[in-house]
Every structure is written in structure tokens, then in C-alpha cells.
Design an enzyme around this catalytic site. Structure first.
Site, short mmCIF file in Angstrom:
data_model
loop_
_atom_site.label_atom_id
_atom_site.label_comp_id
_atom_site.label_asym_id
_atom_site.label_seq_id
_atom_site.Cartn_x
_atom_site.Cartn_y
_atom_site.Cartn_z
N LEU A 77 40.47 68.52 77.61
CA LEU A 77 41.53 69.47 77.26
C LEU A 77 41.07 70.47 76.21
CD1 LEU A 77 44.67 67.14 77.07
CD2 LEU A 77 44.16 68.84 78.83
N GLY A 78 40.24 70.03 75.28
CA GLY A 78 39.79 70.93 74.22
C GLY A 78 38.87 70.22 73.26
N GLY A 83 37.10 70.61 69.03
CA GLY A 83 37.09 71.30 67.74
C GLY A 83 36.08 70.65 66.81
N GLY A 84 36.23 70.95 65.52
CA GLY A 84 35.27 70.45 64.55
C GLY A 84 35.27 68.95 64.39
N PHE A 85 36.38 68.29 64.74
CA PHE A 85 36.47 66.85 64.53
C PHE A 85 36.28 66.04 65.82
CE2 PHE A 85 39.25 67.13 60.49
CZ PHE A 85 38.11 67.47 59.76
N THR A 106 39.34 66.29 72.99
CA THR A 106 40.60 65.75 73.49
C THR A 106 40.56 65.73 75.01
OG1 THR A 106 41.79 66.67 71.59
CG2 THR A 106 43.10 66.00 73.48
N LYS A 150 42.20 61.25 71.99
CA LYS A 150 41.51 62.06 70.99
C LYS A 150 40.28 61.28 70.50
CE LYS A 150 45.11 65.09 69.27
NZ LYS A 150 45.71 65.69 68.05
N ASP A 175 50.54 73.22 60.46
CA ASP A 175 49.90 74.04 61.50
C ASP A 175 50.90 74.40 62.60
OD1 ASP A 175 47.82 75.48 62.54
OD2 ASP A 175 46.84 73.79 63.52
#
Length: 711
Positions: free
Chosen positions: A43-44, A46-48, A51, A67, A165
């Protein structure tokens, strides 16, 4: 996608063509992660970490989100900090998602290798960012968005959580019911009074976060700012853009003047919105924290005050039977493991999807029965039988409970209070008397008046023992079972807790933003319930003054509240013509009665007769079945508004006070009018009866209190 089956592999997700795992080198592949999850797609990332969308084969192939925590940071301290944030997200998701239907639920949390994973409910639908690619948002849609999201923000803020956020990408319109769901609590912050004043980690999205958040400070008002920015961008379709070097291009915000330009952009597009909504957006987007709205409830109040002419446009979509069945199945699984609270949560989800799902109603009733919550179980069984009168399991469950109640309920051959005679009057207030209440330490009576006083009377001497002074008009009061603690509320929007021997309040409870209409104290003296013209009901811990819960905002003023004699249920009503029945311990709305012709001024409960009595506009008193909400009888006899109702301690007799200046005594068994009491020269606003059921106090607009004795 291939899944490495090495249980210690840190990153088991591999492309289909790989012969060996790119993380651990193993050549053992399968299609399931942790022997449970089938990964569908990425799904996506990022920095961490990343997903994934997946299916949980242990939960009927239910869709879920996994996640994976793979932090792209250097150094032990940074890794530890990132891991702590990830664990905090899991903890927060569990606490919030289990208690709010518009926050994703946490399914699982575990470690594998050096990585951490959490599994959460998959929300099927489109983000507002995706919707924005298809159309511009109208004013009506923005109002609906605010009405849907503000209660979620109030819920998390009441639990000292700040999301940090809020943006269109983190708001999903759920496909099956079109409700908005707030996602991605990875940057959320648990806040106390100590941490509010301490700088923290800067987590935000440029173009939505206020200045204080970019400097490391976050408040509930910071989320409200981001919500305002979200609305402004959805209205104008002006999104912040960053180039490859991180430079921001934003046509909606003038950095040099620290000014939002949404009005200018709308004008350029030939669009406009109402002044009311414009005022709300302007206040949400104030540069300084103190100039903004401080709570979501404040925004919602302004929104509700300006939406009477705006018709709802969100369509009602058909519910997903498969999803409801899945939640029901999961609930039954939790019952087998004796996780009763978890089972109730799943049954609640099933019923939210399909309110006519009788198996879920019956299953939840069985769980309440196992927990000893017999009234709640009976309500669920009654709901089943209102849909299907022949549903055997509900019939059997109901019979069990009624048999137990008959066994434990003492039978009284004669009701306590059927006839009364006037004894004497008490005078001293200089304005109308709004409430009276007996102490269990009879013969003490308290009264409150628009003269800003609360008086304590000794009924043996018929004299005032003490006077307490309020700071607002419209004073209502109640006294706790200990006979020493008194609470009052007024137009100053506060609730004061007093000790009868003191001249100043022990504490002042703040939270309402309009006058207090009603105060109720639970039979054990632990819980205080307040109803206000601000359209909210708040539940407080009386001993500490801590706010336990704010029930979802009502669509009208809250005029009256009543707690059942067993302390399990709360009944509320007001200007929206609805009577609502809540479970007091968790604030769950059990039933809404909507068949009232106009506003409801007073309610009273008889657990013995399983009746709610209500009255208000008009001269009729309605008797409703407590568990089904069905109208059982109408009591006719008054010639004016019903201003007050009280049920005798034995639950057999109802007493009503009216704008026609009379008090009437009714048999709840037969509905027969037993007696009419006269003597007041103006509306009867307040009634109470002594704990022994032998003395009645009445008061109202004639500024006097009249005492009546059973005869």
C-alpha cells in the site's frame, strides 16, 4: 509475492522471481505470513517501514493492513525512539479503536527478527485526497465532513491523545456506510499537563500543521487547525506541492504575511460559502493557539447553530452482510475464550453494519447475561423479539431473566404513596424554585432558585439550616446519598460540588459551554451526570471531579436526565423530541425513542414496572416500555405543559407537576388518576419524594415549596 518462512527473518516479503530471501538467504517460501496472513499488495512505504494490504485467513479471510516497522534511521538512540513510537501506535490503536467505530481496530501486534509488525482493520473506501481528484467539495459536504470528524477528535482529545497529522490522505470515507474514518495514528502523541508545556518530536505535514507544531509543540487546537486547513484545501482544490529539493509551492498560504488565502482562491474560481462557515474556518485557522477553538465541541456547537437550513446529503448505502457475519463470528470466538468485553465490541460492530441482525443481538444478550448485566441482556432479547417474535433463544433468555427478577423483587401488597394531604409551605426564595431534593438523612431538603441560592431546610423545624450562593441564574441542584455532598449547576456553565457545612464549593467542574439544565447522581453516589443546553451529556466521577465521558452530541438541548434505581442505565431527553437510553458504565446508546410529538421536559423511571414516563410539550404523559421503547399508555388529565415527573421509591406510583399549577398522582399499574393536588399559584417545576416514600416536596414559579404527607 513470496513470503520467507524463516521465523527469524527480519524482512520476509520477496518478489515472486526470487530463489533466495533477500533478507536472510533462506530458500523456504510460502504464501502466508506467520501462517495466517495472505499478502495482496504493497500500500505504501515511508521512513519507518512499509504497509501491506492482506487477508486474515483465521478471521474468515477478512481484509486487514499489516504495518512493517523498518526504520531508516541511524544510531541506537534513534532506533529506540522509532521503536517506541511504533509500539505506542499499537497501544493507542487498541485503546481508541476498541472504543470508537470510526477509528481502525488493532487486530494483532508482534515481533519477528529485528522488526515489529502490527495488524489493523482494513478500511475499504477512498481517502478524501482521492475524492478530491474527482470533484471539488461543496459547502454542504464540508459541513458534513466537520459534523462527522469533530466527534472523533473530541473522543481522542478527551483521552489526552493528539493526532498531529490530520490531512485528506488520513481520512477515509468508509465504503459500506459512507462514514469518515480517521487513520494513521503513528504520529499521535499522548499528552498530559506536564507534556503540554514540553517540546517534543516534530511530526507534521507541511501545509496542514500550525506553527507551534512545526516547532515541536502540539495541542488539541493544533489538530483543529489541521482540520481547518483540510477543509480549506478541499474547498479550493489547492494542495501544497514540494519539489525534489523539498521546496514548498503553496498558493493557499502567504508565508510572508502568515495569512490564508482561501477566500481569494474561491473568488477566483467563482465560488463562495456562507459567512457562518467562513467564520468557523477563520477561527480554526488562527495563527495563535489561544485565538483558535480550544475543543472540537466548541466547533461543533457553532456548526450546529448554523446548519438548521442545510439538508443532509450523504446517501445511505446498503450494509455489507458478509462483514456483519464476520464480526458476529469473531464475537462468538471471543466468547469461547471468555473475552466477554471483546465479544461485545465485535457484536457492536456487526449491529452497526446491520441493525436488524437478530443473531448478533441475541449473542450480545447472552454475553451480557454471562456478565451479570441482566437489564442490558433483557433489552437485547426484547430487541430480537421486536424483529422476530418467535426467535427461541431470545424467548428462553428473557424468561430466565424475568424468573430471576421475580425471585429477587419483593412484592408489596400496597403502593407506598397513593393519596396525599397538604402539610405546610416553606418560603424564603425571592425567585422561582427550579429544583428540590430530599437527602437520605431525612428530614433534610434542599432547594435551588433563580435567586442564585441553594437552601438547606430542616423539615422538623421548618427552617433554613444554611444558604449557599451560586454565581449564575437558572440554578439546579442535587444531593448525594451520603447526605453531605451537594452539586449545583447554573447559567455560568459550571458545576459546583459543595459540602453542606461549608460556604464555598469544594471544587468546580468545567466542560460545558452553556447553562446546566439537569443534574443526576447515581444511587451509589459515585457518578454525576449533567445535561446542558450545549447539547451534551457529561459523566463525572463525583468524588474526584474527573470527567469520565462525554456522550455523543445531541441534536437538541438536553432538558432532563434520570438514572435508573439500580444505577445501570441513564435516560435523557430534550428539545430534539427524542428519549435516549444509555448504559451508564460505558456510555453505550441502547435505544432511542422518537415518537414524541414535541420537546420532552421531564422523564422518570420505574424499574419495577419496566416503564419510562415522559412529558413536556402538551398535556399528555407517555409511558414507554423500558426495554422495547414501545408506547404502552397515555395519561390524560393535565391542562398544561408537563414540567416535572417523579416515581415513588417502590416504583408503583407516578407523580406529575404541570404548568396548569396542579400535581397529579397516578397508578403505574393501571394508569388511573388517583388524586389531584392543588395549592400552587403558578407552574410546578420541581418534585421529589422522600426515601421512605411518605413525604412529597413540590416547588415552582410561585417561589414556594409545598410539603405533602401520604395519607
Amino acid at each position: 509475492m513470496q513470503i520467507c518462512q524463516n521465523p527469524n527473518c527480519s524482512n520476509p516479503f520477496n518478489l515472486d522471481g526470487n530463489r533466495f530471501c533477500t533478507s536472510c538467504g533462506s530458500n523456504s517460501f510460502g504464501v502466508l505470513f506467520k501462517n495466517r496472513y495472505r499478502i495482496n499488495r504493497l500500500l505504501g512505504e515511508g521512513g519507518f517501514g512499509k504497509t501491506y494490504e492482506a487477508r486474515d485467513i483465521d478471521r474468515l479471510d477478512a481484509p486487514c493492513v499489516i504495518k512493517q516497522f523498518v526504520p531508516q534511521v541511524q544510531g541506537t538512540g534513534a532506533l529506540k525512539k522509532a521503536a517506541e513510537m511504533f509500539k505506542e501506535e499499537a497501544r493507542r490503536l487498541f485503546e481508541l479503536g476498541e472504543n470508537h467505530p470510526q477509528i481502525p481496530r488493532l487486530v494483532a501486534y508482534f515481533e519477528q527478527g529485528l522488526n515489529l509488525y502490527l495488524v489493523q482493520e482494513f478500511i475499504s473506501g477512498e481517502t478524501l485526497s482521492e475524492e478530491l481528484q474527482q470533484h471539488t467539495f461543496s459547502e454542504i459536504q464540508i459541513r458534513e465532513l466537520l459534523a462527522d470528524l469533530l466527534p472523533i477528535l473530541q473522543f481522542i482529545h478527551d483521552r489526552n491523545v493528539i493526532h498531529r497529522d490530520i490531512k485528506p490522505e488520513n481520512i477515509i470515507r468508509r465504503a459500506y456506510d459512507r462514514k469518515l474514518v480517521l487513520i494513521d495514528f503513528g504520529g499521535a502523541k499522548q499528552v498530559t499537563q506536564t507534556t503540554l508545556a514540553r517540546q517534543g518530536t516534530g511530526i507534521y505535514t507541511i501545509g496542514y500543521a500550525p506553527l507551534e507544531q512545526m516547532q515541536g509543540y502540539a495541542y488539541p487546537a493544533s489538530d483543529l487547525y489541521a482540520l481547518g486547513a483540510t477543509c480549506a484545501r478541499l474547498l479550493t482544490r489547492c494542495l501544497p506541492l514540494q519539489d525534489a529539493y523539498g521546496n514548498l509551492a503553496d498558493t493557499l498560504y502567504d508565508v510572508n504575511e502568515a495569512r490564508w488565502l482561501w477566500r481569494e482562491r474561491l473568488k477566483e474560481q467563482g465560488l463562495s460559502i456562507s459567512n457562518d462557515l467562513g467564520h468557523i474556518l477563520d477561527k480554526l485557522l488562527k495563527h495563535f493557539v489561544k485565538e483558535r477553538y480550544q475543543t472540537a465541541a466548541e466547533v461543533l456547537q457553532d456548526l450546529q447553530n448554523t446548519t438548521s437550513s442545510v439538508p443532509p446529503t450523504i446517501p445511505i448505502f446498503s450494509q455489507s452482510t458478509a462483514n456483519a457475519q464476520a464480526y458476529n463470528f469473531w464475537g462468538l470466538d471471543k466468547v469461547q475464550r471468555q473475552d466477554y468485553q471483546g465479544a461485545i465490541t465485535d457484536f457492536n460492530q456487526a449491529l452497526q453494519i446491520n441493525p436488524s441482525y437478530i443473531e448478533a443481538w441475541s449473542n450480545r444478550g447472552n454475553v451480557y447475561f454471562q456478565m451479570g448485566k441482566y437489564d442490558a441482556a433483557l433489552a437485547d432479547f426484547d430487541r430480537v423479539l421486536s424483529i422476530n417474535p418467535n426467535f427461541v433463544e431470545a424467548i428462553q433468555g428473557r424468561e430466565k431473566i424475568i424468573a430471576m427478577q421475580r425471585h429477587h423483587t419483593p412484592v408489596q401488597s400496597q403502593p407506598q404513596f397513593q393519596q396525599a394531604a397538604f402539610a405546610y409551605a416553606l418560603s424564603g426564595h425571592s425567585q422561582l424554585v427550579r429544583s428540590v431534593a430530599f437527602s437520605r438523612n431525612y428530614p433534610t431538603l434542599i432547594s435551588s432558585s433563580n435567586d442564585k441560592t441553594i437552601r438547606t431546610w430542616n423539615l422538623q423545624t421548618r427552617k433554613v439550616q444554611g444558604v449557599l450562593y451560586e454565581t449564575g441564574l437558572w440554578v439546579v441542584a442535587a444531593i448525594a446519598p451520603n447526605g453531605q455532598t451537594l452539586v449545583s449547576g447554573s447559567s455560568d456553565k459550571t458545576i459546583k460540588v459543595w459540602h453542606l457545612g461549608a460556604s464555598k464549593p469544594q471544587r468546580v467542574l468545567r466542560g460545558h459551554f452553556d447553562l446546566i439544565n439537569s443534574l443526576s447522581i447515581s444511587p451509589n453516589g459515585q457518578i454525576l451526570v449533567s445535561g446542558s443546553r450545549d447539547k451534551t451529556i457529561r459523566i463525572w466521577q463525583l468524588e474526584t471531579g474527573n470527567l469520565q465521558q462525554t456522550l455523543p452530541a445531541q441534536s437538541g438541548f438536553v432538558y432532563t436526565t434520570a438514572i435508573s434505581p439500580d444505577g445501570k442505565f441513564l435516560v435523557s431527553a430534550g428539545s430534539d423530541k427524542a428519549i435516549k437510553i444509555w448504559q451508564l458504565d460505558n456510555g453505550e446508546l441502547l435505544r432511542t425513542i422518537t415518537d414524541n410529538p414535541a420537546f420532552v421536559r421531564a422523564v422518570a423511571i420505574s424499574s419495577v414496572r419496566q416503564i419510562i414516563a415522559s412529558g413536556g410539550y402538551g398535556a399528555t404523559i407517555n409511558l414507554w416500555n423500558f426495554y422495547t421503547g414501545q408506547l404502552q399508555q397515555r395519561l390524560e388529565g393535565h391542562n398544561g405543559l408537563i414540567q416535572s415527573l417523579i416515581v415513588t421509591p417502590d416504583g408503583q406510583t407516578l407523580i406529575s407537576g404541570s404548568g396548569d399549577r396542579t400535581i397529579k398522582i397516578w397508578s403505574l399499574q393501571t394508569g388511573k388518576l388517583l388524586q389531584t393536588l392543588t395549592g400552587h399559584t403558578a407552574s410546578v417545576l420541581a418534585l421529589d419524594i422522600s426515601p421512605d416514600g411518605q413525604t412529597l416536596a413540590s416547588a415552582g414559579e410561585d417561589k414556594t415549596i409545598r410539603i405533602w404527607q401520604a395519607s
